[in-house]
Write a protein that holds these residues in place. Structure first.
Motif, short mmCIF file in Angstrom:
data_model
loop_
_atom_site.label_atom_id
_atom_site.label_comp_id
_atom_site.label_asym_id
_atom_site.label_seq_id
_atom_site.Cartn_x
_atom_site.Cartn_y
_atom_site.Cartn_z
N ARG A 176 -43.48 57.84 -25.96
CA ARG A 176 -42.29 56.71 -26.21
C ARG A 176 -42.33 56.49 -27.75
NH1 ARG A 176 -42.56 52.99 -21.44
NH2 ARG A 176 -44.78 53.72 -21.42
N SER A 177 -43.33 57.03 -28.52
CA SER A 177 -43.33 56.53 -29.98
C SER A 177 -42.29 57.38 -30.92
CB SER A 177 -44.56 56.44 -30.54
OG SER A 177 -45.15 57.75 -30.48
N ALA A 204 -39.62 53.11 -28.28
CA ALA A 204 -39.92 51.97 -27.40
C ALA A 204 -41.33 51.40 -28.05
CB ALA A 204 -39.83 52.03 -26.08
N VAL A 205 -42.21 52.19 -28.42
CA VAL A 205 -43.51 52.20 -28.93
C VAL A 205 -43.43 52.43 -30.50
CG1 VAL A 205 -45.92 52.82 -28.63
CG2 VAL A 205 -44.41 52.65 -26.66
N PHE A 211 -53.19 54.06 -32.38
CA PHE A 211 -54.51 53.11 -31.89
C PHE A 211 -54.47 53.84 -30.47
CE2 PHE A 211 -55.51 49.97 -28.90
CZ PHE A 211 -56.84 49.65 -29.17
N LEU A 212 -53.25 53.96 -29.63
CA LEU A 212 -53.43 54.56 -28.42
C LEU A 212 -54.17 55.88 -28.32
CD1 LEU A 212 -50.45 53.20 -26.62
CD2 LEU A 212 -52.61 52.11 -26.29
N SER A 222 -46.81 48.77 -25.49
CA SER A 222 -46.93 50.13 -24.98
C SER A 222 -45.44 50.46 -24.24
CB SER A 222 -47.99 50.30 -24.00
OG SER A 222 -49.08 50.05 -24.54
N GLY A 223 -44.44 49.74 -24.38
CA GLY A 223 -43.42 49.97 -24.11
C GLY A 223 -42.91 49.34 -22.71
#
Length: 164
Positions: A50-51, A57-58, A65-66, A115-116
């Motif tokens: 979702r980035s 959204a992220v 980082f994730l 994280s959205g």
């Protein structure tokens, strides 16, 4: 408003209700993860996905980082999230180390928001802000009534130092 949150006796009871609500939400969510087959891998991969796009959204920094920290060590994060939720819940319900418990809860809420996801996180953040601003008054009807003065007394008497 800050003075009322920090000093008003009636506000202690209102904060107790807020604490119990937040504590129960954290405790039940965490306990389900502890006894279940909780694995954040899918959640993390979804957040990373979702980035992308025109309106992600992220944010990219969080997705980085994730992808580079959380996903490779997902087992450690599974443990942190599940038990973190349980301990935040217990702390808020019992009113022990209330401010620290609320702080750790809001950190987790923001991690989920970054994280959205939304779910109940925005309302939990809002309620937690009141608990944090209230400080000691939020845990006065709880174990903090005895724990905090005992810790303060040891520190004043020279029996406690942050280095210990």
């Amino acid at each position: 408003m800050v003075r009322v949150l920090r000093e008003n006796a009636v506000m202690s009871y209102i904060l107790l209700v807020a604490r119990l609500y937040l504590g129960w939400a954290w405790l039940t969510a965490g306990w389900e993860k502890v006894i279940g087959d909780f694995d954040a891998t899918g959640f993390l991969k979804s957040a990373i996905e979702r980035s992308a796009g025109d309106h992600p959204a992220v944010q990219g920094w969080w997705a980085t980082f994730l992808e580079n920290v959380a996903l490779p060590y997902v087992g450690f994060f599974n443990f942190l999230v599940a038990w973190g939720e349980v301990f935040v819940g217990i702390g808020l319900i019992l009113g022990v180390f209330t401010t620290f418990s609320a702080l750790m809860g809001i950190v987790m809420n923001f991690a989920f928001l970054f994280s959205g996801t939304t779910s109940t996180n925005p309302q939990m953040v809002l309620i937690t802000i009141f608990v944090l601003v209230a400080g000691y008054n939020a845990g006065k009807i709880g174990l903090d009534r005895w724990v905090i003065p005992a810790l303060r007394g040891k520190r004043r008497a020279g029996h406690y130092s942050p280095a210990q």
